[in-house]
Design a protein around this motif. Sequence first.
Motif, mmCIF file in Angstrom:
data_model
loop_
_atom_site.group_PDB
_atom_site.id
_atom_site.type_symbol
_atom_site.label_atom_id
_atom_site.label_comp_id
_atom_site.label_asym_id
_atom_site.label_seq_id
_atom_site.Cartn_x
_atom_site.Cartn_y
_atom_site.Cartn_z
ATOM 1 N N GLY A 34 0.769 -1.237 0.000
ATOM 2 C CA GLY A 34 0.000 0.000 0.000
ATOM 3 C C GLY A 34 0.794 1.278 0.000
ATOM 4 O O GLY A 34 0.201 2.352 0.088
ATOM 5 N N ASP B 248 -1.620 -3.935 -2.618
ATOM 6 C CA ASP B 248 -2.319 -3.314 -1.492
ATOM 7 C C ASP B 248 -2.410 -4.207 -0.270
ATOM 8 O O ASP B 248 -2.676 -3.712 0.832
ATOM 9 C CB ASP B 248 -3.742 -2.914 -1.921
ATOM 10 C CG ASP B 248 -3.731 -1.838 -2.992
ATOM 11 O OD1 ASP B 248 -2.754 -1.063 -3.017
ATOM 12 O OD2 ASP B 248 -4.679 -1.776 -3.798
ATOM 13 N N GLU B 249 -2.232 -5.517 -0.422
ATOM 14 C CA GLU B 249 -2.389 -6.430 0.702
ATOM 15 C C GLU B 249 -1.124 -7.255 0.891
ATOM 16 O O GLU B 249 -0.506 -7.706 -0.087
ATOM 17 C CB GLU B 249 -3.575 -7.376 0.468
ATOM 18 C CG GLU B 249 -4.913 -6.676 0.363
ATOM 19 C CD GLU B 249 -5.328 -6.047 1.671
ATOM 20 O OE1 GLU B 249 -4.860 -6.531 2.731
ATOM 21 O OE2 GLU B 249 -6.114 -5.082 1.641
ATOM 22 N N PRO C 144 -2.179 5.802 4.037
ATOM 23 C CA PRO C 144 -2.498 5.605 2.619
ATOM 24 C C PRO C 144 -1.433 6.198 1.713
ATOM 25 O O PRO C 144 -0.694 7.092 2.108
ATOM 26 C CB PRO C 144 -3.841 6.329 2.448
ATOM 27 C CG PRO C 144 -3.855 7.343 3.544
ATOM 28 C CD PRO C 144 -3.142 6.721 4.695
#
Length: 481
Positions: A326, A385-386, A424
């Motif tokens: 991320g 993202d993971e 983020p």
Amino acid sequence: MDVKRKISVLAVLVALLMVIVVAGSLTVAASDSSHSSGGSSSAPQPMGGGIEITSYETVVNGASISHITEGTSFVMRLHILDSRLTSPVPIADPAIIQAKGKMNTASFRPASGEGIAYQLGGNFYGEMGFEYVLEFPVTYTGVGNTFSCDIYYDNDVNNIAPVTTASVSIHNCVETTSSSDSTGGSSSTVVRGTGFALKEASYGQGAVLAGERFTLEITMMATSGGTNIENVSATLLPEKEFTIAEGSSTVYYGTARPEQDILLSFDLQAASDAKDGSYKVTLEMKGVNSVSGDPVGIEVDFSIPIAQPDRLVINNFTPPDYISAGVQDNTGQMTVNLINMGKSDLSNVMVEVVGDSIYTLEGTTYLGSMPSNAQNAADFTVMCDEPGHYEAEVVVRYENARGEQNELHEPFVVEVGEPMIDMPISSFYDDSQNQGKLPLWGWLLIILGGAAVAVVVIVLVVRRRRKAADAALEDEDDEDL
């Protein structure tokens, strides 16, 4: 009284049984008699295959003739085999199946009647199928040597549609042509000589790769005629892009009869530096007419394509083995280096990274054309993202000089871990709605930094004061002494 009734009933039953047995015997005997006398018919049983002329005879007054010229009348005797039909089985129609043939050729004309022949004798069922003979009274026209006829199977004389058309080449026919002298007066008849013709050629599937060894197989044939061809030889004359890999470029065959196949084979190798394209190979056939001694020859050209193999490679590729989930912290950066090691130019080169949950900030990179020996590179930032263990691959798509679309694949694996600061990706970029404002995490870093500086200052001050106190105490001790 009861015993007498029982005996009477038993006698009646025995009499009825004897009547039934006698009637059955009479029926079987009648059936056997009908078969033996030809009263019931037999019909062929289908088994697959086809109808063909297995052999022929040319007969005059019961004797075979070996030399047939224009105007010769004789009997054409055809031996027919129908391999679709085997042993006969009973059918309802009482007539036995009959075969009939009707001429449909221009090389022969009926010597009598309408050119119709009927099956000779009865049916014969051999191991190979249904066999019979047809005889045609014919006259040779002197043009061509193919005898063809339509074959009918029908129990009715007025049959309409033929079962098949069969044909055969009559080799003892001497075809003639007429020629006139310079004054246009007399004409003479000459025997047409046999020549050469290409029947088939094969070198494999598709284009031959540059540097590849292959076999060129050629089937020539001697044309129909009235003479043999002697001293037959074949010479292969390739362009410089092909060389004879093994054996000789000239093959001696010997004597060829009319309509005989001539099988040839040559081992060739395509030049490794040949460019993409088609190149000519010439076959030269030579021989001598066995009657006149005149030379017989032909040259046949073949076009064989050569293709340079594609040799686009990915060079010194080092993918990231670990990235943070991320966030863009430079752990996912990599470069894909390409080299065109082939001898042909490539076009429309595109590079991308694909995988489950793996993506890049750049997407698909278009590199365009890559000439021979050229290099180019595409840079990517791999993201996920993971956290987890993921498989991905670099996919290179391009078009070679022949217009073929090809792909190159380079797989890799990457471990995705938790980021050091859970925030983020967008927080690392300027926000259009908060331009000129310091984000919250910035203030937190400033406060923490100030606190750390204050702690350091306090520690230094305390240490300095302790050193000063210790020095003063030492001076007092010296004075007392």
